[in-house]
Design a protein around this motif. Structure first.
Motif, PDB file in Angstrom:
ATOM      1  N   LEU A  81     -12.844   6.850   3.298  1.00  0.00           N
ATOM      2  CA  LEU A  81     -12.629   5.828   4.329  1.00  0.00           C
ATOM      3  C   LEU A  81     -12.912   4.438   3.760  1.00  0.00           C
ATOM      4  CD1 LEU A  81     -12.165   4.986   7.296  1.00  0.00           C
ATOM      5  CD2 LEU A  81     -14.576   5.514   7.720  1.00  0.00           C
ATOM      6  N   GLY A  82     -14.011   4.333   2.997  1.00  0.00           N
ATOM      7  CA  GLY A  82     -14.361   3.060   2.371  1.00  0.00           C
ATOM      8  C   GLY A  82     -13.302   2.595   1.386  1.00  0.00           C
ATOM      9  N   PHE A  83     -12.686   3.537   0.673  1.00  0.00           N
ATOM     10  CA  PHE A  83     -11.590   3.211  -0.242  1.00  0.00           C
ATOM     11  C   PHE A  83     -10.448   2.555   0.520  1.00  0.00           C
ATOM     12  CE2 PHE A  83      -7.369   4.769  -1.639  1.00  0.00           C
ATOM     13  CZ  PHE A  83      -7.253   4.094  -2.846  1.00  0.00           C
ATOM     14  N   TYR A  84     -10.079   3.123   1.678  1.00  0.00           N
ATOM     15  CA  TYR A  84      -8.989   2.546   2.460  1.00  0.00           C
ATOM     16  C   TYR A  84      -9.338   1.130   2.908  1.00  0.00           C
ATOM     17  CZ  TYR A  84      -5.825   1.352   6.163  1.00  0.00           C
ATOM     18  OH  TYR A  84      -4.914   0.656   6.920  1.00  0.00           O
ATOM     19  N   ARG A 141       0.727   6.957   0.393  1.00  0.00           N
ATOM     20  CA  ARG A 141       1.364   8.177   0.901  1.00  0.00           C
ATOM     21  C   ARG A 141       1.197   8.288   2.411  1.00  0.00           C
ATOM     22  NH1 ARG A 141       1.995  11.624  -3.611  1.00  0.00           N
ATOM     23  NH2 ARG A 141       3.448  12.827  -2.321  1.00  0.00           N
ATOM     24  N   LYS A 142       1.990   9.147   3.029  1.00  0.00           N
ATOM     25  CA  LYS A 142       1.895   9.370   4.475  1.00  0.00           C
ATOM     26  C   LYS A 142       0.598  10.115   4.807  1.00  0.00           C
ATOM     27  CE  LYS A 142       6.889   9.699   5.173  1.00  0.00           C
ATOM     28  NZ  LYS A 142       8.006  10.620   5.504  1.00  0.00           N
ATOM     29  N   ILE A 143       0.105   9.889   6.023  1.00  0.00           N
ATOM     30  CA  ILE A 143      -1.115  10.557   6.482  1.00  0.00           C
ATOM     31  C   ILE A 143      -0.943  12.068   6.425  1.00  0.00           C
ATOM     32  CG2 ILE A 143      -2.587  10.971   8.512  1.00  0.00           C
ATOM     33  CD1 ILE A 143      -2.077   8.019   9.286  1.00  0.00           C
ATOM     34  N   LYS A 144       0.225  12.548   6.838  1.00  0.00           N
ATOM     35  CA  LYS A 144       0.502  13.993   6.820  1.00  0.00           C
ATOM     36  C   LYS A 144       0.370  14.555   5.409  1.00  0.00           C
ATOM     37  CE  LYS A 144       4.103  17.321   8.090  1.00  0.00           C
ATOM     38  NZ  LYS A 144       5.499  17.486   8.569  1.00  0.00           N
ATOM     39  N   ALA A 238      -5.149   5.950   9.749  1.00  0.00           N
ATOM     40  CA  ALA A 238      -4.804   6.200  11.152  1.00  0.00           C
ATOM     41  C   ALA A 238      -5.547   5.264  12.109  1.00  0.00           C
ATOM     42  CB  ALA A 238      -5.116   7.651  11.503  1.00  0.00           C
ATOM     43  N   GLY A 239      -6.532   4.523  11.581  1.00  0.00           N
ATOM     44  CA  GLY A 239      -7.287   3.586  12.414  1.00  0.00           C
ATOM     45  C   GLY A 239      -8.306   4.247  13.322  1.00  0.00           C
ATOM     46  N   ILE A 240      -8.804   5.424  12.907  1.00  0.00           N
ATOM     47  CA  ILE A 240      -9.756   6.180  13.735  1.00  0.00           C
ATOM     48  C   ILE A 240     -11.032   5.380  14.008  1.00  0.00           C
ATOM     49  CG2 ILE A 240     -11.230   8.245  13.825  1.00  0.00           C
ATOM     50  CD1 ILE A 240      -8.370   9.053  14.081  1.00  0.00           C
ATOM     51  N   PHE A 241     -11.497   4.615  13.027  1.00  0.00           N
ATOM     52  CA  PHE A 241     -12.779   3.927  13.162  1.00  0.00           C
ATOM     53  C   PHE A 241     -12.642   2.432  13.451  1.00  0.00           C
ATOM     54  CE2 PHE A 241     -13.744   7.778  10.857  1.00  0.00           C
ATOM     55  CZ  PHE A 241     -14.909   8.203  11.474  1.00  0.00           C
ATOM     56  N   LYS A 242     -11.437   2.004  13.774  1.00  0.00           N
ATOM     57  CA  LYS A 242     -11.277   0.595  14.129  1.00  0.00           C
ATOM     58  C   LYS A 242     -11.963   0.322  15.463  1.00  0.00           C
ATOM     59  CE  LYS A 242      -6.996  -0.856  11.846  1.00  0.00           C
ATOM     60  NZ  LYS A 242      -5.597  -1.242  12.064  1.00  0.00           N
ATOM     61  N   PRO A 243     -12.570  -0.870  15.607  1.00  0.00           N
ATOM     62  CA  PRO A 243     -13.106  -1.232  16.924  1.00  0.00           C
ATOM     63  C   PRO A 243     -11.969  -1.181  17.945  1.00  0.00           C
ATOM     64  CG  PRO A 243     -13.838  -2.776  15.249  1.00  0.00           C
ATOM     65  CD  PRO A 243     -12.808  -1.907  14.602  1.00  0.00           C
TER      66      PRO A 243
END
Length: 412
Positions: A81-84, A141-144, A238-243
């Motif tokens: 996640l930190g890499f992204y 690459r795609k998330i899938k 995917a933006g799971i941890f975005k505020p």
């Protein structure tokens, strides 16, 4: 108004991630503590189980079910996640993100190798650094695609762990007996070296006995780490941890599903610990397999549960102390080694500490780390090793003091 999910330290810092990272670091410290104060390395290398008794037996049982491999996987997920986050922000600023990340991983590799060779066999930083380079092939690459790769890697890894189970029990026990004989030949010398050798002799002995076996297992260790990196990368994309993320419904459903999946795996792990699935060396293989599987499922259960809890202000306040340690994770991870080596090896307590006593010491040290991290971050933006790592990454010394602190001194 700034979202409560963001830290004072830069508008882009996500406190939820720092809290989860601090939580993971505590779990990793709990798991690592026996390896700091006892001869865990040889036991792991030769597949020899410690015969815990009394309170230590049940503490070991609890650790196997709920701690072992569960926090290491969280840490690996957060690295991806930190890499992204790192690459995405560098890209937005128009920086040469691949060059920066490469420099970042080289710096981490150097720190990790020094840590591994000079201090402790359990270093994970060198493995993270080498595996981290592979993430560059997946960023666009795609998330899938990332998820398919991650699941495939975990399937391959756990199938490999299971291969030994098809061998007859007599052959496995024979192999185990040979390993035990080697272990018994080496254990006295190993403990004596830790207790009485000078630093140069200790490092030389460790290089042969610990460092070479660790490095020879590097590729195998990279497989589950890369899988968790990819899950973290996919979550970031995917933006799971975005505020103000829109994914809370998904996180809640995922938490329930992964929690349900974890229950039978934990039951099998408990049965394996009680030697009800098999005896002899086969029981050790079952424990390794179900520890690995629950390491993934409980990792996701813990992450999703914490993420949902941290939506509530009262839980943010209760768990906020973990964010101070999480914000300085590299410094605190290395400090744990420095403190424990000084306490157990130099302090003459090596191989004389029970699992319960070691756990109590671990909790005390971690509590002090929270306190020190809190006061450090009142003045400074980064921990000392984070500052060093960041300075090497960007090729110039970074400002370490908080802007508000500097302004206050000027105004005085």
């Amino acid at each position: 108004m700034m979202s409560s999910s963001l830290s004072v330290l830069g508008k882009d810092r996500i406190v939820t991630i720092d809290i989860i990272r601090g939580f993971a670091l505590f779990g990793i410290f709990l798991v690592n503590m026996p390896a700091f104060h006892s001869s865990e390395f040889l036991s792991m290398l030769y597949g020899v189980e410690h015969a815990h008794t009394g309170a230590d037996y049940w503490l070991d049982f609890f650790f196997t079910l709920f701690i072992d491999m569960k926090f290491f996987t969280i840490f690996s997920f957060l690295f991806g996640l930190g890499f992204y986050i790192f690459m995405n922000r560098a890209e937005e600023k128009g920086l040469k993100m691949k060059r920066l990340f490469t420099r970042r991983m080289v710096a981490l590799l150097v720190i990790g190798l020094l840590h591994l060779i000079l201090l402790w066999f359990g270093d994970i930083l060198h493995t993270y650094a080498i595996t981290g380079f592979l993430l560059l092939f997946f960023y666009n690459r795609k998330i899938k695609t990332m998820i398919i790769w991650a699941i495939s890697l975990l399937v391959v890894f756990n199938l490999f762990l299971s291969l030994s189970l098809i061998l007859p029990e007599s052959i496995l026990d024979e192999i185990n007996q040979e390993s035990i004989l080697i272990y018994e030949e080496k254990i006295d010398e190993y403990v004596e070296t830790y207790e009485s050798a000078g630093f140069a002799e200790w490092v030389s002995y460790r290089f042969q006995t610990e460092v070479i076996p660790v490095l020879s297992n590097l590729i195998g260790n990279m497989i589950p780490i890369l899988a968790m990196f990819l899950f973290g990368l996919a979550a970031g994309k995917a933006g799971i941890f975005k505020p103000n993320t829109i994914h809370h419904g998904f996180i809640r459903k995922f938490q329930i599903i992964i929690g349900v999946v974890s229950i039978p795996l934990l039951v099998f792990l408990a049965l394996a610990k009680f030697k009800m699935l098999a005896t002899g060396f086969k029981s050790i293989i079952y424990i390794e397999l179900f520890t690995s599987l629950t390491g993934v499922t409980l990792c996701f259960f813990y992450i999703s549960t914490l993420t949902l809890l941290l939506r509530k202000q009262q839980w943010q306040k209760r768990l906020r102390p973990l964010s101070y340690v999480g914000q300085m994770a590299l410094t605190n991870y290395l400090l744990q080694t420095f403190i424990c080596m000084a306490l157990f090896v130099l302090g003459g307590l090596y191989n004389n500490i029970s699992l319960l006593t070691g756990t109590i010491i671990c909790i005390v040290i971690f509590g002090l780390q929270i306190l020190v991290s809190y006061y450090w971050l009142k003045t400074y933006q980064f921990g000392p090793f984070e500052w060093l790592w960041r300075s090497v990454t960007y090729g110039k010394l970074q400002a370490i003091k908080k802007v508000s602190t500097v302004k206050n001194k000027v105004s005085k």
